[in-house]
Design a protein around this motif. Structure first.
Motif, PDB file in Angstrom:
ATOM      1  N   TRP A   1      -7.561  -9.675  -6.785  1.00 10.00           N
ATOM      2  CA  TRP A   1      -6.709  -9.920  -6.239  1.00 10.00           C
ATOM      3  C   TRP A   1      -5.574 -10.729  -6.875  1.00 10.00           C
ATOM      4  CZ3 TRP A   1      -3.996  -7.612  -2.874  1.00 10.00           C
ATOM      5  CH2 TRP A   1      -3.428  -6.867  -2.121  1.00 10.00           C
TER       6      TRP A   1
ATOM      7  N   LEU B   1      -2.992   0.833  -0.980  1.00  6.50           N
ATOM      8  CA  LEU B   1      -4.087   0.072  -1.640  1.00  6.50           C
ATOM      9  C   LEU B   1      -5.129   1.444  -2.005  1.00  6.50           C
ATOM     10  CD1 LEU B   1      -5.489  -1.785  -3.398  1.00  6.50           C
ATOM     11  CD2 LEU B   1      -6.500  -2.478  -0.761  1.00  6.50           C
TER      12      LEU B   1
ATOM     13  N   VAL C   1      -8.936   2.296  -3.107  1.00  4.73           N
ATOM     14  CA  VAL C   1      -9.636   1.528  -3.100  1.00  4.73           C
ATOM     15  C   VAL C   1     -11.544   2.074  -3.973  1.00  4.73           C
ATOM     16  CG1 VAL C   1     -12.068   0.012  -3.028  1.00  4.73           C
ATOM     17  CG2 VAL C   1      -9.496  -0.544  -2.270  1.00  4.73           C
TER      18      VAL C   1
ATOM     19  N   ALA D   1     -10.555  -4.611  -0.372  1.00  3.02           N
ATOM     20  CA  ALA D   1      -9.742  -3.634   0.631  1.00  3.02           C
ATOM     21  C   ALA D   1      -9.326  -4.989   1.846  1.00  3.02           C
ATOM     22  CB  ALA D   1     -10.896  -2.910   1.439  1.00  3.02           C
TER      23      ALA D   1
ATOM     24  N   GLY E   1      -6.139  -6.077   1.425  1.00  5.71           N
ATOM     25  CA  GLY E   1      -5.724  -5.445   1.326  1.00  5.71           C
ATOM     26  C   GLY E   1      -4.516  -5.412   2.796  1.00  5.71           C
ATOM     27  N   ALA E   2      -5.881  -5.355   3.773  1.00  2.78           N
ATOM     28  CA  ALA E   2      -5.347  -4.904   5.238  1.00  2.78           C
ATOM     29  C   ALA E   2      -5.274  -6.443   6.039  1.00  2.78           C
ATOM     30  CB  ALA E   2      -6.627  -4.557   5.888  1.00  2.78           C
TER      31      ALA E   2
ATOM     32  N   MET F   1      -1.492  -3.644   4.001  1.00  3.87           N
ATOM     33  CA  MET F   1      -1.276  -2.691   3.285  1.00  3.87           C
ATOM     34  C   MET F   1      -2.590  -0.974   4.178  1.00  3.87           C
ATOM     35  SD  MET F   1      -1.926  -4.525  -0.696  1.00  3.87           S
ATOM     36  CE  MET F   1      -1.251  -2.521  -0.843  1.00  3.87           C
ATOM     37  N   ASP F   2      -1.896  -0.076   4.009  1.00  5.88           N
ATOM     38  CA  ASP F   2      -2.805   0.542   4.183  1.00  5.88           C
ATOM     39  C   ASP F   2      -3.652   1.731   3.515  1.00  5.88           C
ATOM     40  OD1 ASP F   2      -3.701   3.546   5.337  1.00  5.88           O
ATOM     41  OD2 ASP F   2      -1.589   4.909   4.142  1.00  5.88           O
ATOM     42  N   VAL F   3      -5.206   1.092   3.756  1.00  7.88           N
ATOM     43  CA  VAL F   3      -6.439   0.897   2.226  1.00  7.88           C
ATOM     44  C   VAL F   3      -7.071   2.092   2.169  1.00  7.88           C
ATOM     45  CG1 VAL F   3      -8.589  -0.270   1.410  1.00  7.88           C
ATOM     46  CG2 VAL F   3      -6.470  -1.567   2.890  1.00  7.88           C
TER      47      VAL F   3
ATOM     48  N   ALA G   1      -9.640   4.971  -0.130  1.00 12.83           N
ATOM     49  CA  ALA G   1     -11.070   4.755  -0.446  1.00 12.83           C
ATOM     50  C   ALA G   1     -11.503   6.088  -0.789  1.00 12.83           C
ATOM     51  CB  ALA G   1     -11.553   3.886  -0.093  1.00 12.83           C
TER      52      ALA G   1
ATOM     53  N   ALA H   1     -11.614   1.065   5.582  1.00  9.48           N
ATOM     54  CA  ALA H   1     -10.701   2.213   4.560  1.00  9.48           C
ATOM     55  C   ALA H   1     -10.814   3.259   5.041  1.00  9.48           C
ATOM     56  CB  ALA H   1     -11.123   2.105   3.256  1.00  9.48           C
TER      57      ALA H   1
ATOM     58  N   ALA I   1      -1.168   6.061  -3.931  1.00  4.97           N
ATOM     59  CA  ALA I   1      -2.018   4.364  -3.779  1.00  4.97           C
ATOM     60  C   ALA I   1      -0.241   4.003  -5.286  1.00  4.97           C
ATOM     61  CB  ALA I   1      -2.962   4.360  -5.042  1.00  4.97           C
TER      62      ALA I   1
END
Length: 314
Positions: A111, A146, A148, A159, A162-163, A167-169, A171, A186, A198
């Motif tokens: 991060w 985001l 992952v 993740a 990010g949440a 953010m919309d995570v 994966a 995710a 992304a």
């Protein structure tokens, strides 16, 4: 008994564990300089019964192990080390042990790199020092995607942050199911969708034959021109040629790397002057708590082996 502790770059290993108290009578030598040349490495380690290796900084292939007949115990920090030839170690009578680890450091650095890239912290620092002020507008992360790549323990930690940022995570990994993705915080998507949508793609996978170069020309070419790529896992997960071509072509907007093909990064390496990159000297696991665990466990491994009851064997 003679113990060698390799790659003590910060010269702190001796302070972070009780080497003399737990290993009475043993002579422990700390090596602050990386021994990259194999002949130099072998010459330095010939007098030692035990070697403590820091992660994958120094490789121990068959060619090195067979030239160290006195070596009987090799301790690696962590419980996985791709630079050790375990089969050769067993053949030559060298026991290999590992240590526990502390996983949050790499997630935290991930991060730090994401925010450093997106908010261009290093550029702004340089601008202020040169007399500049507010020369651009920064993008937002809230509401962005985001991606992952690899939703294991580290990926799930990344993740979660990010949440928290809104953010919309999403994966992806080769065997990721929708249920496992949901447990990791995710939404499972295809690899193509992840790289195409992304704002930030971050890589958290184990390097193996089937994951080497898993991010290549197709993935980098699909990324948005305003997207960012971060790799704090293993350099080989991203195809080096593809990365260089992408950066030279002007996309993605930025790349953050904490891992490299050769470490320390050699003088003249192309990445030292690559555009739109943020580079870190493999600092993900280099934290106080992690080091204390590494070296305390290493001492315990040696003491247990010396007592005839080895622990944490690989």
């Amino acid at each position: 008994m003679r113990v060698a502790v390799l790659d003590d770059y910060q010269q702190v290993a001796g302070e972070l564990a009780d080497w003399s108290g737990r290993l009475p009578g043993a002579e422990t030598v700390f090596f602050p300089r990386h021994l990259a040349d194999r002949d130099e490495l072998v010459a330095a380690l010939e007098p030692f019964d035990v070697v403590v290796a820091m992660r994958e900084r120094t490789a121990f292939p068959r060619e090195v192990l067979q030239r160290l007949p006195r070596l009987r115990l090799l301790v690696t920090t962590g419980m996985r080390n791709a630079s050790l030839d375990l089969a050769a170690a067993a053949e030559f009578g060298v026991l290999v042990c590992g240590t526990r680890s502390h996983p949050t450091g790499t997630a935290e650095l991930t991060w730090a790199m994401i925010l450093g890239l997106v908010r261009r912290v290093a550029d702004d620092d340089a601008a202020v020092r040169a007399g500049g002020w507010q020369q651009r507008i920064a993008p937002d992360l809230a509401g962005e995607v985001l991606g992952v790549v690899g939703l294991g323990r580290l990926g799930a930690q990344v993740a979660a942050v990010g949440a928290a940022f809104g953010m919309d995570v999403v994966a992806w990994s080769p065997h990721l199911t929708a249920e496992r993705a949901a447990r990791g915080g995710a939404r499972a998507v295809t690899k193509d969708e992840l790289f195409a949508t992304a704002k930030v793609a971050t890589v958290h996978m184990v390097l193996a034959d089937d994951t080497r170069g898993i991010v290549g020309d197709a993935e980098l070419g699909a990324m948005r021109p305003d997207a960012y790529l971060v790799n704090t896992s293993r350099f080989g997960l991203v195809d080096e040629g593809a990365l260089r071509r992408a950066l030279e072509a002007g996309r993605p907007a930025g790349v953050g790397l904490d891992v490299f093909d050769t470490e320390p990064l050699p003088d003249g390496h192309w990445l030292r002057s690559a555009p739109r990159t943020l580079l870190s000297p493999h600092m993900g696991y280099v934290t106080d708590r992690t080091y204390r665990i590494f070296f305390t466990d290493a001492v315990e491994d040696i003491a247990a082996w010396r007592a005839g009851a080895p622990v944490r064997t690989l």
